[in-house]
Design a protein around this motif. Structure first.
Motif, mmCIF file in Angstrom:
data_model
loop_
_atom_site.group_PDB
_atom_site.id
_atom_site.type_symbol
_atom_site.label_atom_id
_atom_site.label_comp_id
_atom_site.label_asym_id
_atom_site.label_seq_id
_atom_site.Cartn_x
_atom_site.Cartn_y
_atom_site.Cartn_z
ATOM 1 N N PRO A 135 105.901 121.067 -23.276
ATOM 2 C CA PRO A 135 104.907 120.112 -23.783
ATOM 3 C C PRO A 135 104.791 118.915 -22.853
ATOM 4 C CG PRO A 135 106.358 120.855 -25.544
ATOM 5 C CD PRO A 135 106.938 121.383 -24.262
ATOM 6 N N GLY A 136 103.573 118.451 -22.636
ATOM 7 C CA GLY A 136 103.354 117.349 -21.712
ATOM 8 C C GLY A 136 103.992 116.049 -22.144
ATOM 9 N N SER A 137 104.332 115.934 -23.432
ATOM 10 C CA SER A 137 104.931 114.697 -23.932
ATOM 11 C C SER A 137 106.444 114.642 -23.721
ATOM 12 C CB SER A 137 104.625 114.543 -25.427
ATOM 13 O OG SER A 137 105.145 115.652 -26.162
ATOM 14 N N ILE A 138 107.037 115.758 -23.286
ATOM 15 C CA ILE A 138 108.482 115.814 -23.120
ATOM 16 C C ILE A 138 108.895 115.057 -21.851
ATOM 17 C CG2 ILE A 138 110.437 117.346 -22.685
ATOM 18 C CD1 ILE A 138 109.403 117.410 -25.524
ATOM 19 N N ILE A 139 109.942 114.264 -21.973
ATOM 20 C CA ILE A 139 110.522 113.583 -20.814
ATOM 21 C C ILE A 139 111.966 114.040 -20.672
ATOM 22 C CG2 ILE A 139 111.226 111.357 -19.842
ATOM 23 C CD1 ILE A 139 108.883 110.059 -21.220
ATOM 24 N N ASN A 140 112.362 114.377 -19.455
ATOM 25 C CA ASN A 140 113.737 114.787 -19.188
ATOM 26 C C ASN A 140 114.557 113.551 -18.814
ATOM 27 O OD1 ASN A 140 116.105 115.995 -18.418
ATOM 28 N ND2 ASN A 140 115.316 116.846 -16.510
ATOM 29 N N TYR A 141 115.475 113.164 -19.699
ATOM 30 C CA TYR A 141 116.263 111.946 -19.493
ATOM 31 C C TYR A 141 117.619 112.215 -18.824
ATOM 32 C CZ TYR A 141 112.947 109.454 -22.501
ATOM 33 O OH TYR A 141 111.810 108.881 -23.034
ATOM 34 N N ASP A 142 117.815 113.424 -18.323
ATOM 35 C CA ASP A 142 119.100 113.738 -17.688
ATOM 36 C C ASP A 142 119.406 112.800 -16.536
ATOM 37 O OD1 ASP A 142 119.365 115.828 -19.437
ATOM 38 O OD2 ASP A 142 118.812 117.385 -18.006
ATOM 39 N N TYR A 143 118.364 112.356 -15.842
ATOM 40 C CA TYR A 143 118.570 111.549 -14.640
ATOM 41 C C TYR A 143 118.102 110.116 -14.815
ATOM 42 C CZ TYR A 143 119.375 116.136 -12.649
ATOM 43 O OH TYR A 143 119.865 117.395 -12.397
ATOM 44 N N LEU A 144 118.142 109.613 -16.017
ATOM 45 C CA LEU A 144 117.921 108.194 -16.265
ATOM 46 C C LEU A 144 119.278 107.516 -16.396
ATOM 47 C CD1 LEU A 144 116.281 105.654 -17.013
ATOM 48 C CD2 LEU A 144 116.314 106.455 -19.393
ATOM 49 N N CYS A 145 119.616 106.694 -15.407
ATOM 50 C CA CYS A 145 120.874 105.942 -15.422
ATOM 51 C C CYS A 145 122.082 106.863 -15.624
ATOM 52 C CB CYS A 145 120.851 104.856 -16.495
ATOM 53 S SG CYS A 145 119.651 103.552 -16.154
ATOM 54 N N THR A 147 125.417 109.222 -13.678
ATOM 55 C CA THR A 147 126.498 109.035 -12.705
ATOM 56 C C THR A 147 126.284 109.892 -11.457
ATOM 57 O OG1 THR A 147 127.807 110.818 -13.659
ATOM 58 C CG2 THR A 147 128.134 108.603 -14.578
ATOM 59 N N ASP A 148 127.075 109.596 -10.436
ATOM 60 C CA ASP A 148 127.076 110.445 -9.243
ATOM 61 C C ASP A 148 127.438 111.877 -9.617
ATOM 62 O OD1 ASP A 148 126.432 108.392 -7.487
ATOM 63 O OD2 ASP A 148 128.512 107.909 -7.027
ATOM 64 N N GLU A 149 128.455 112.025 -10.457
ATOM 65 C CA GLU A 149 128.918 113.359 -10.851
ATOM 66 C C GLU A 149 127.797 114.157 -11.499
ATOM 67 O OE1 GLU A 149 132.367 115.465 -13.672
ATOM 68 O OE2 GLU A 149 132.079 113.289 -13.698
ATOM 69 N N GLU A 150 127.009 113.502 -12.326
ATOM 70 C CA GLU A 150 125.939 114.201 -13.036
ATOM 71 C C GLU A 150 124.825 114.614 -12.080
ATOM 72 O OE1 GLU A 150 123.928 115.968 -16.118
ATOM 73 O OE2 GLU A 150 125.954 115.159 -16.136
ATOM 74 N N ILE A 151 124.390 113.718 -11.246
ATOM 75 C CA ILE A 151 123.251 114.041 -10.384
ATOM 76 C C ILE A 151 123.644 115.017 -9.279
ATOM 77 C CG2 ILE A 151 123.395 112.249 -8.585
ATOM 78 C CD1 ILE A 151 120.335 111.798 -9.138
ATOM 79 N N MET A 152 124.912 114.991 -8.878
ATOM 80 C CA MET A 152 125.340 115.875 -7.798
ATOM 81 C C MET A 152 125.505 117.331 -8.242
ATOM 82 S SD MET A 152 125.135 113.884 -5.361
ATOM 83 C CE MET A 152 125.099 112.123 -5.062
ATOM 84 N N LYS A 153 125.210 117.614 -9.515
ATOM 85 C CA LYS A 153 125.203 119.007 -9.963
ATOM 86 C C LYS A 153 124.130 119.804 -9.232
ATOM 87 C CE LYS A 153 127.034 118.255 -14.641
ATOM 88 N NZ LYS A 153 126.726 118.281 -16.098
ATOM 89 N N ASP A 154 123.048 119.130 -8.855
ATOM 90 C CA ASP A 154 122.003 119.832 -8.109
ATOM 91 C C ASP A 154 121.368 118.984 -7.009
ATOM 92 O OD1 ASP A 154 120.621 118.132 -9.836
ATOM 93 O OD2 ASP A 154 120.041 119.766 -11.179
ATOM 94 N N HIS A 155 121.820 117.751 -6.837
ATOM 95 C CA HIS A 155 121.351 116.890 -5.754
ATOM 96 C C HIS A 155 122.448 116.733 -4.703
ATOM 97 C CE1 HIS A 155 118.380 115.941 -8.762
ATOM 98 N NE2 HIS A 155 117.826 114.966 -8.067
#
Length: 262
Positions: A135-145, A147-155
């Motif tokens: 749905p166009g109204s959905i926002i993925n908040y996984d990468y809002l503020c 940690t390094d550990e979280e974002i480095m799962k695929d970045h």
């Protein structure tokens, strides 16, 4: 070489200033850095569509004026807007697994640094990468503020610059909004889904603390709890049958259920 002449440059700057002023004015009631960061994150997700063919997609004009851009435009626009709001925002370069070069941001909230990827928050981008319709109204908040550990799962962050370390997890969106589960309790999850249904919400989202809790919850939710909540939906809204869909994310330990009320 230049992409435009002096007159066009002045015109474009005026358009950028107008778009920025409009965005910043709407954020006048926010006092904390986090409120401003979340606002800009949502503003860009809701007003910009991911489009690899967008003109000027490596600069802020594409995002703020053209409303179509790629990661560079999203990230530079976030940096520009947050700068106008007095929040430190760093432009980060690196790679994403399976996708290649990518850009995102690091933001300073209350003296702590956090990773932020606005592009990954956009459902248009997610649909283009995964092939799944969202749905166009959905926002993925996984990468809002996060940690390094979280974002480095695929970045993968470039090592050519010394970026600030991001270890604080106090601004996790799901934890702040009651969507985060440190342990699996079937009744608590069923109650939460029923509340979502009775409130007429478009979707229900839950995120789990780690892979073990996620593994415990996933099968029970898919095979038992979601169907039971769907039955409650049918009863509450007088439907003879109910359609729903779900996305299970074993990278971020997250399950999202989409309800159909017709």
């Amino acid at each position: 070489e230049y992409t435009c002449g002096p007159d066009e440059k002045e015109q474009r700057q005026a358009e950028i200033d107008s778009a920025s002023s409009e965005c910043v004015a709407a954020a006048s009631g926010f006092s904390s850095d986090y409120e401003k960061v979340k606002y800009v994150f949502e503003y860009l997700v809701n007003t910009v569509d991911y489009d690899e063919s967008a003109p000027d997609n490596q600069n802020i004009y594409s995002a703020l004026v053209g409303k179509r851009s790629v990661c560079a435009g999203y990230s530079r626009a976030a940096q520009y807007l947050l700068g106008d709001l007095g929040v430190e925002c760093i432009y980060v370069v690196g790679n994403v697994q399976g996708q290649g070069a990518h850009a995102w941001n690091i933001v300073n909230c209350g003296g702590n640094y956090y990773q932020m990827d606005v592009t990954f928050g956009d459902p248009v981008f997610l649909a283009s990468e995964s092939g799944e319709q969202m749905p166009g109204s959905i926002i993925n908040y996984d990468y809002l503020c996060c940690t390094d550990e979280e974002i480095m799962k695929d970045h993968e962050q470039s090592t050519e610059a010394a970026y600030p370390v991001c270890t604080a997890d106090d601004l996790n969106y799901y934890r702040l909004n009651g969507m985060y589960y440190d342990s699996f309790d079937s009744q608590i999850l069923l109650n939460a889904m029923n509340e979502s249904v009775y409130a007429g919400e478009e979707n229900f989202l839950c995120r789990f603390a780690d892979s073990d809790v996620y593994a415990q919850a996933r099968d029970a939710m898919i095979n038992e709890l979601i169907p039971r909540a769907a039955q409650n939906l049918a009863s509450a809204y007088g439907l003879t049958q109910v359609e729903y869909s779900y996305i299970d994310d074993d990278v971020h330990f997250k399950i999202m259920v989409f309800w159909n009320y017709q």
